[in-house]
Design an enzyme around this catalytic site. Sequence first.
Site, short mmCIF file in Angstrom:
data_model
loop_
_atom_site.label_atom_id
_atom_site.label_comp_id
_atom_site.label_asym_id
_atom_site.label_seq_id
_atom_site.Cartn_x
_atom_site.Cartn_y
_atom_site.Cartn_z
N SER A 96 -6.67 -57.30 -18.98
CA SER A 96 -6.77 -58.73 -19.30
C SER A 96 -8.16 -59.07 -19.87
O SER A 96 -9.18 -58.62 -19.35
CB SER A 96 -6.54 -59.55 -18.04
OG SER A 96 -6.80 -60.90 -18.31
N LEU A 97 -8.15 -59.89 -20.91
CA LEU A 97 -9.43 -60.34 -21.48
C LEU A 97 -9.87 -61.66 -20.85
O LEU A 97 -10.92 -62.19 -21.18
CB LEU A 97 -9.28 -60.53 -23.00
CG LEU A 97 -9.27 -59.26 -23.84
CD1 LEU A 97 -8.98 -59.59 -25.30
CD2 LEU A 97 -10.59 -58.51 -23.74
N SER A 98 -9.03 -62.20 -19.96
CA SER A 98 -9.37 -63.50 -19.37
C SER A 98 -10.68 -63.48 -18.57
O SER A 98 -11.45 -64.44 -18.67
CB SER A 98 -8.21 -64.01 -18.50
OG SER A 98 -7.09 -64.23 -19.32
N THR A 112 -0.09 -64.78 -15.01
CA THR A 112 0.52 -64.08 -16.13
C THR A 112 1.70 -63.26 -15.62
O THR A 112 2.08 -63.36 -14.45
CB THR A 112 -0.57 -63.29 -16.91
OG1 THR A 112 0.06 -62.70 -18.03
CG2 THR A 112 -1.23 -62.22 -16.10
N LYS A 158 4.91 -65.96 -13.83
CA LYS A 158 4.84 -67.30 -14.41
C LYS A 158 5.99 -68.21 -13.95
O LYS A 158 5.80 -69.42 -13.85
CB LYS A 158 4.87 -67.21 -15.94
CG LYS A 158 3.53 -66.84 -16.55
CD LYS A 158 3.60 -66.95 -18.06
CE LYS A 158 2.29 -66.56 -18.69
NZ LYS A 158 2.27 -66.73 -20.12
N ASN A 176 1.22 -71.33 -16.16
CA ASN A 176 0.22 -70.27 -16.36
C ASN A 176 -1.13 -70.66 -15.78
O ASN A 176 -2.08 -69.88 -15.87
CB ASN A 176 0.09 -69.92 -17.85
CG ASN A 176 -0.76 -70.91 -18.60
OD1 ASN A 176 -0.79 -72.10 -18.26
ND2 ASN A 176 -1.46 -70.46 -19.63
N ASP A 228 -0.23 -72.57 -22.07
CA ASP A 228 0.34 -71.82 -23.20
C ASP A 228 0.85 -72.85 -24.22
O ASP A 228 0.74 -72.65 -25.44
CB ASP A 228 1.53 -70.96 -22.76
CG ASP A 228 1.07 -69.67 -22.08
OD1 ASP A 228 -0.09 -69.29 -22.28
OD2 ASP A 228 1.88 -69.08 -21.35
N ALA A 248 13.38 -65.96 -27.05
CA ALA A 248 13.75 -67.10 -26.18
C ALA A 248 13.23 -66.85 -24.77
O ALA A 248 13.78 -67.34 -23.79
CB ALA A 248 15.27 -67.25 -26.18
N ARG A 262 17.73 -62.38 -29.88
CA ARG A 262 18.78 -61.36 -29.89
C ARG A 262 19.92 -61.73 -28.95
O ARG A 262 21.05 -61.34 -29.16
CB ARG A 262 18.21 -59.98 -29.59
CG ARG A 262 17.69 -59.81 -28.18
CD ARG A 262 17.27 -58.37 -27.96
NE ARG A 262 16.51 -58.24 -26.73
CZ ARG A 262 15.90 -57.14 -26.36
NH1 ARG A 262 15.91 -56.09 -27.15
NH2 ARG A 262 15.24 -57.09 -25.23
N GLY A 308 -2.32 -64.36 -32.70
CA GLY A 308 -2.11 -64.75 -31.31
C GLY A 308 -3.43 -64.97 -30.57
O GLY A 308 -3.46 -65.62 -29.53
P1 NAP Z 1 9.26 -62.53 -22.36
O1 NAP Z 1 9.42 -63.70 -21.47
O2 NAP Z 1 9.62 -61.19 -21.85
O3 NAP Z 1 10.14 -62.81 -23.68
C1 NAP Z 1 10.24 -61.88 -24.72
C2 NAP Z 1 11.28 -62.33 -25.72
O4 NAP Z 1 11.32 -61.34 -26.73
C3 NAP Z 1 12.70 -62.41 -25.14
O5 NAP Z 1 13.43 -63.38 -25.83
C4 NAP Z 1 13.25 -61.01 -25.45
O6 NAP Z 1 14.64 -60.96 -25.56
C5 NAP Z 1 12.65 -60.79 -26.82
N1 NAP Z 1 12.58 -59.38 -27.14
C6 NAP Z 1 11.94 -58.40 -26.46
N2 NAP Z 1 12.09 -57.22 -27.07
C7 NAP Z 1 12.89 -57.45 -28.17
C8 NAP Z 1 13.42 -56.64 -29.19
N3 NAP Z 1 13.16 -55.34 -29.24
N4 NAP Z 1 14.18 -57.22 -30.15
C9 NAP Z 1 14.43 -58.54 -30.13
N5 NAP Z 1 13.96 -59.38 -29.17
C10 NAP Z 1 13.20 -58.84 -28.20
O7 NAP Z 1 7.78 -62.40 -22.89
P2 NAP Z 1 6.75 -63.58 -23.23
O8 NAP Z 1 5.93 -63.89 -22.04
O9 NAP Z 1 7.48 -64.69 -23.88
O10 NAP Z 1 5.78 -62.85 -24.26
C11 NAP Z 1 6.19 -62.56 -25.58
C12 NAP Z 1 4.98 -62.12 -26.40
O11 NAP Z 1 4.05 -63.20 -26.51
C13 NAP Z 1 4.21 -60.97 -25.78
O12 NAP Z 1 3.86 -60.06 -26.77
C14 NAP Z 1 2.99 -61.60 -25.19
O13 NAP Z 1 1.87 -60.72 -25.20
C15 NAP Z 1 2.77 -62.76 -26.17
N6 NAP Z 1 2.02 -63.85 -25.51
C16 NAP Z 1 0.85 -64.21 -26.07
C17 NAP Z 1 0.14 -65.25 -25.52
C18 NAP Z 1 -1.18 -65.65 -26.14
O14 NAP Z 1 -1.97 -66.30 -25.48
N7 NAP Z 1 -1.41 -65.29 -27.39
C19 NAP Z 1 0.60 -65.93 -24.40
C20 NAP Z 1 1.83 -65.55 -23.86
C21 NAP Z 1 2.55 -64.50 -24.43
P3 NAP Z 1 15.53 -60.66 -24.25
O15 NAP Z 1 15.43 -61.89 -23.41
O16 NAP Z 1 16.88 -60.42 -24.83
O17 NAP Z 1 14.92 -59.46 -23.61
#
Ligand code: NAP
Length: 506
Positions: free
Chosen positions: A247-249, A292, A296, A317, A333, A357, A380, A463
Amino acid sequence: MGLFGKGVARICAVVAAPSARETATDLRRALRETPTVELRLDWLKSDSERRRFLDWLRRNRARRAVLIATCRRREGGGLFAGSVAAELHWLSQAAEAGCLWCDLEIETLRKLPPNSIREHSLPPRILLSVHDFERMPALNPALGGRWRREVDAIKVAGAVRTIADSARLLRFAARSPNTVAVPMGEIGLPSRVLALRQGSALAYAPVSAATAPGQISLSEMKQLYRAHALNRQTQVFGVIGDPIAHSLSPLLQNTGFVARKVNAVYVPFLVKNLLDFLRSAPDFGLRGFSVTLPHKQTILRHLQDCDSLSAKIGAVNTVVVRRDGSLYGCNTDYVGVLRALEKKLPLPKSRVLVLGAGGSARAAAFALSRAGAEVCICARREHAARELTRAVGGEVIPRRALRMESFDAILNATPIGMYPQAAISPLAPGELHCRIVMDLIYRPERTQLLKIAAHQGIATVSGVEMFLAQGIAQWELWMKCRAPEKAMRRVVLAALRQEERGRSPS
Ligand code: NAP
């Protein structure tokens, strides 16, 4: 003043290297940071290296240094293959070379006749060490046995399996004078940082090689966490997650505290079990924490209060611990997505596609909808997309329709393209009909998706912008004043770029 001095002298650098030359080099490096240094003579690979190093030390006495010699035998968890007599020999050689302290493990003391320790020409001060690499030793006044009265201080190093274990160890150190608490293992990491604040006589940190699991390097202990400067007035914050090591936090938040000269610290908690963490949080005097993956959503059940949008998003968060100990949750977020995108695009009436989603897609969709954008979801699992569009009043776009649709912005909220799969993109060039592409991923800073978009002349948002904005919003929520944004941005970008240089083949 404590036994080992005050301030930075309470951080003990650990020098552990196989050769005399490396040990000497590391000792010089350590002394630039702190006068207190443990010399792990058992790490030297042979008796001749030990002799060579101690000869060098005799010739190069560091006047103000407080050196602790350790030659721990294998039975006590060290690397020294020799006998008890050989260990005592090397410790007396260390005394001659100028070491003020020695560390004697309880396994060695058990082999000596009663009241005989001081008959050996050991360094004048003795630190009795009790290690348990499997569990937390029984923490009671009898710890250290009959030797307790013969030594100057005691060190208790226990394997930490739960956060409650590490809290107990720190409470023990706070109650018992001249006690060093060493919580071992990744779960114990926050307690290593907070040990001095909570009453431990020393906090150990390696100069180079780690000598125990979950150790924090000397430079991080001193510069990132300022462990030596923490006191009872220090406000404690943290981040909970699993995994949490990268974590970079901590870098972001601690940089903010230093720049604003706030007496506060932010530490990473590896949380496997949320209840274990929540029960121990008062022990650390936590004022707030970031949340995180994977906590969450589940944290919501444990909050006394929560802002209405976070409740709708179904994820929190950021938690504020109120004066009465109650927990208030919110979601930055959401703020992060808005702040990052608003700089490039007026959101009211814009058409924005969110890919995914999951948790962050939900935060983005609610944020965009509230800002007046028309939200489209492509995921998906179509039923997850439908459920989200129902909640925010948007439209589901099937993947096959993307080549014909156009948007003002497209947001990737899936992990596709994140390290180590940095070469892949969630969308093909023919699916990018928009003015702006934002990727929520920030490792790497420039994802494959952003590279494709830039190649097509589309504006991009990394991001890292969202990461910075959500973290800065947390800092301001806890501190109730403006965050030093420039300083916080600078260190995070520098750390990410250094990471990337480390990954790229030379
Ligand atoms: P999450 O709750 O696990 O959601 C991931 C989403 O991506 C789900 O809809 C999942 O679909 C879909 N997905 C995963 N693998 C896939 C694939 N191979 N093909 C198609 N869809 C796929 O994760 P999250 O917390 O939302 O995080 C998502 C991304 O955002 C991460 O990379 C995270 O590092 C980034 N993020 C960045 C910040 C920031 O501050 N920049 C903050 C939060 C998150 P299913 O539900 O069908 O598995």
